[in-house]
Design a protein around this motif. Structure first.
Motif, PDB file in Angstrom:
ATOM      1  N   HIS A 269      -2.186  -5.239  -4.055  1.00  0.00           N
ATOM      2  CA  HIS A 269      -1.261  -5.646  -2.990  1.00  0.00           C
ATOM      3  C   HIS A 269      -0.261  -6.718  -3.436  1.00  0.00           C
ATOM      4  O   HIS A 269       0.455  -7.271  -2.606  1.00  0.00           O
TER       5      HIS A 269
ATOM      6  N   TYR B 160       0.838  -1.202   0.000  1.00  0.00           N
ATOM      7  CA  TYR B 160       0.000   0.000   0.000  1.00  0.00           C
ATOM      8  C   TYR B 160       0.876   1.255   0.000  1.00  0.00           C
ATOM      9  O   TYR B 160       0.678   2.172  -0.794  1.00  0.00           O
TER      10      TYR B 160
ATOM     11  N   CYS C 111      -6.876   2.462   3.788  1.00  0.00           N
ATOM     12  CA  CYS C 111      -7.371   1.076   3.785  1.00  0.00           C
ATOM     13  C   CYS C 111      -8.895   1.013   3.739  1.00  0.00           C
ATOM     14  O   CYS C 111      -9.494   0.327   2.922  1.00  0.00           O
TER      15      CYS C 111
END
Lengths: 538, 317
Positions: A481, A409, A435
């Protein structure tokens, strides 16, 4: 009525054996039986001089062995020899009081046994032995116990204080042999705490406040005893459980008789208790004041949580045992959010399998120092908050979740920006996703769930929250990711490798030419110098 | 080809100078500085336009590097320090984008100027690489390592300069294309696979590193360390450097065999308006694309969530 030969044997152990025998009762009875004569007292009252011996005989003292005589009570007996020398009493009450003094020669003195009155011994109106037990007709303790209330009612026909009236009226009809006046008004000197308990344990009614809300007046002692302020204090410190007045400190409000209440509503009463908690729980109280709830209260949002809203009042218990209790507590006010949480991957694991690893409300929001989750600070630090668990290898291994999520991230556009903002300008807003913008806030679902915000089928909708014009291909711009590899993000993988080879290749080529040029330049200079020298020599 | 012996100036200004042709012819085709006592010969090398182009490139490249590298390495202490010094990441991006616009504009200008040079002036395409350059490179290495007595005589642009020029062309194309993707990810992914965005980011970073390293090594060594070559600023080059780095050009100048431009007023009349329009159109296109995408940079308003929703109270018994 002349001949008073009363010599009376009594039970008293205290009574000193006297050399001179008192006249037998028969002497007294000669005169005092069947007479209508009265003695006029100075205050105008009349004292009847006649007695009914059958009453004495029927009383608890009648037929007592050893026999109890008249002058055992009417003392000292010298004064009652005939002719009587006793001074004339001021009043009937004074006469009876004098008689009552004799009781202590056999029984407990009145300053030790005077149920319900020991707390007010300095009051001149308290009853003496005779007032309750009677004189010639002294009743047995057993018969008094059969109707204990009746005895009290002799005097307490009316209770002047309306609060007492309320109390007595409410439970007078429930009194019986085991629960009567002396249950509360017993021989023990009454403590302030017992004063509270004596009414409120019995009261079942509710008080109606100005707002129309009702406040239960009932106090459950068992609840108090089992709370942390009862059992816990006893067990840990060996200390004493909290007393009523430890929390209900405001004597202007809670002192008895309770003054007319100026509390408008229940909430005012609850918020008033907050400061009291702070007396003992200083640090926590300070945190609460600066928390989102405390600040909201300061701005006048009275529904914002105070101590008692989460912890309860008399029934304060460990707030985090079991752990599910935490989210349920928050859910009392934040019910829709709690509903979402309960269906999330974290909430389901907590409630379904008592999973100790999943976060509950307080893990993300804090406990007493709950911050405002709408601030830039909260948003910017949120990835680290998620990372606390999701970058923890040991923890994530249990669930087979990659810990690369945090690093991947941060290395992406959104994460890089957010990380920099957090470090360099934590109070500034940034619109880059954190997130929970993608995964959901309270409704986070596993990445395998068909309703998850972040599975490929739903990802475009998620992207469009911020990028409404995004097309079908847009979600693939995010590397999900994954590190670039042959399986994932292949193109990126090849580009990376291309430059990993090209850059050193180009640099090697440049170095070759530069190195060679430096070599030649040095050689040239060296040989020129040498040449010049040679020339000089030649 | 004009009959006048031009002093090796491959540009239009030569026309103006034709009046001095005889004078210069007397100087054997070598342009000397005007100072009467000058002993050092200096040759014309870059005209004003070229120097301006270099200045634009110098500024944009430096700004792009200074603002770009810390974005590539935001975790490093120096990266963070630089970003903070430039007013934070968002401000750095704004500066970076501004410099990118300057670079793109300079690139468009270069294309148009190149068209003018090659088509209107029919100037020799001295930057075109050829087999000769490979030979020169090998000869240079041979000389450096002592396998050759003399270094090669090289043309107006030697192989090292051509490498650098084409590296800039290649690099600019890559950087502009990938930068465009990063600037307009939503637009791009309407037509290209999404993965082009992270791939562009990788390429943008890789190419940037390559460019900066090349400048630091190749460019700095050749024009700063080896000699401090000021010709791109002054426009003139010394005879010594001319001899060392452009020997063949010097020979051509001296032998008067140098290829000369052949400007045409007719072509110029056609080219200038067209180039002006095309250039403006290209700039407009750049402006359009760079401001096309809204939602990649603006904030979508947050949704309001009801916070205080008490759970339904259960009746107390």
């Amino acid at each position: 009525m002349g001949i008073c030969l009363g010599l009376l044997l009594t039970v008293s152990a205290h009574r000193p054996a006297t050399a001179q025998q008192p006249p037998p009762d028969s002497a007294c009875r000669l005169c005092h039986t069947d007479t209508d004569e009265t003695l006029a007292l100075p205050d105008g009252e009349e004292l009847s001089l006649g007695i009914d011996p059958t009453i004495i005989d029927a009383s608890v003292h009648g037929g007592h062995s050893p026999e109890i005589g008249c002058t055992d009570c009417h003392r000292p007996h010298e004064e009652y020899l005939y002719p009587h020398t006793a001074a004339q009493p001021e009043s009937r009450t004074a006469f009876l009081a004098k008689v009552a003094e004799s009781c202590s020669s056999c029984h407990l003195p009145a300053d030790q046994h005077n149920p319900g009155h020991l707390g007010v011994l300095d009051n001149s109106n308290i009853p003496n032995c005779v007032d309750c037990h009677g004189g010639h007709d002294a009743t047995s303790a057993a018969s008094m116990a059969a109707d204990p209330v009746g005895t009290c009612l002799n005097c307490h026909q009316e209770f002047g204080d309306p609060q007492s009236v309320q109390v007595h009226e409410e439970f007078a009809h429930t009194l019986d042999k085991d629960k009567n006046c002396t249950t509360c008004h017993n021989d023990q000197a009454i403590s302030p705490n017992q004063k509270c308990e004596s009414c409120h344990t019995l009261l079942q009614s509710e008080k109606t406040l100005a707002s129309g809300e009702t406040l239960s007046l009932h106090l459950d002692l068992a609840e108090l005893a089992e709370s942390v302020h009862g059992l816990h204090l006893i067990n840990t410190d060996g200390g004493a459980p909290l007393k009523c007045a430890d929390c209900h400190v405001d004597m202007e409000r809670y002192g008895f008789p309770h003054p007319e209440s100026n509390v408008m509503d229940l909430r005012e009463l609850q918020l008033g208790m907050q400061n009291i908690c702070g007396d003992c729980h200083e640090d926590i109280y300070r945190q609460q004041l600066t928390s989102v709830h405390g600040k909201a209260q300061a701005y006048g949002t009275m529904v914002a949580a105070s101590c008692v809203d989460c912890h309860g009042s008399h029934d304060v218990e460990n707030p985090s045992v079991p752990r599910e209790k935490i989210s349920q507590t928050c859910g009392n006010c934040h019910s829709t959010i709690n509903d979402q949480y309960e269906h999330s991957v974290h909430g389901a694991a907590l409630l379904g399998e008592q999973n100790p690893d999943v976060p509950v409300c307080t893990d993300c929001h804090g406990v007493h120092d709950i911050g405002d989750p709408r601030t830039a600070e909260f948003r910017l630090s949120s990835p680290e908050m998620c990372g606390k668990c999701h970058a923890d290898k040991e923890l994530m291994e249990k669930y087979d979740i990659s810990t690369n999520v945090f690093d991947s991230y941060v290395s992406d556009f959104h994460g890089t920006t957010v990380a920099l903002f957090e470090e360099q300008s934590p109070h500034e807003e940034t619109n880059k996703a954190v997130c929970y913008d993608c995964h959901g806030v309270h409704d986070i679902l596993p990445a395998t769930d068909e309703n998850s915000h972040i599975i490929r089928a739903n990802l475009l909708v998620t992207c469009r929250q911020c990028h409404p014009d995004a097309g079908d291909n847009f979600p693939d711009a995010w590397m999900s990711h994954f590190e670039p590899s042959l399986e994932h993000n292949t193109l990126v993988f090849f580009v990376d490798w291309f430059y990993r080879l090209l850059i050193p290749g180009v640099m090697a080529g440049f170095s070759l030419f530069i190195g060679a040029d430096i070599y030649r330049t040095v050689r040239n200079r060296y040989s020129r110098k040498k040449g010049e020298k040679t020339d000089d020599i030649e | 080809m004009t009959s006048s012996s031009d002093a090796g100036r491959p540009d239009v200004q030569n026309a103006k100078r034709q009046a001095d042709a005889a004078k210069r012819a007397a100087k054997k085709g070598i342009e000397e500085e005007a100072e009467p006592h000058a002993t050092r010969k200096r040759y014309h090398r870059f005209d004003r336009i070229q120097r301006l182009e270099h200045a634009a490139l110098l500024i944009s490249f430096t700004v792009l590097s200074v603002t770009g590298l810390p974005q590539k390495y935001p975790d490093s202490w120096w990266g963070k320090g630089m970003l903070a010094a430039m007013g934070g990441i968002e401000m750095t991006r704004v500066i970076h984008h501004s410099a990118a616009v300057l670079l793109i504009a300079a690139s468009i200008f270069h294309l148009l100027a190149l068209g003018y040079r090659l088509w209107v002036q029919r100037a020799p395409a001295t930057m075109m690489p050829g087999w000769r350059d490979v030979q020169d490179a090998i000869a240079t290495l041979s000389y450096d390592f002592g396998k050759r007595k003399l270094p090669p005589l090289m043309g107006h642009y030697n192989f090292g300069e051509k490498i650098e020029y084409w590296a800039v062309i290649w690099g600019t194309v890559i950087m502009v294309l990938t930068g465009f993707v990063l600037w307009n990810p939503i637009l791009v992914t309407k037509y290209l696979p999404g993965q082009f965005v992270p791939a562009s980011k990788a390429a943008h970073g890789g190419e940037a590193l390559l460019a900066v390293l090349s400048i630091i090594t190749w460019h700095f060594y050749n024009v700063h360390l080896k000699h401090f070559n000021r010709s791109i600023f002054t426009g003139r080059i010394s005879g010594e450097l001319m001899e060392e780095e452009h020997g063949r050009e010097l020979e051509e100048i001296e032998d008067n065999t140098r290829k000369q431009p052949n400007p045409s007023t007719r072509r110029r009349t056609i080219y200038v308006p067209i180039a002006t329009v095309v250039g403006l159109l290209m700039l407009a296109t750049v402006y359009f694309f760079l401001t096309y995408e809204d939602t990649a940079i603006t904030t979508v308003p947050r949704q309001d969530v009801e916070i205080y929703v008490p759970a339904e109270a259960t009746e107390t018994p």
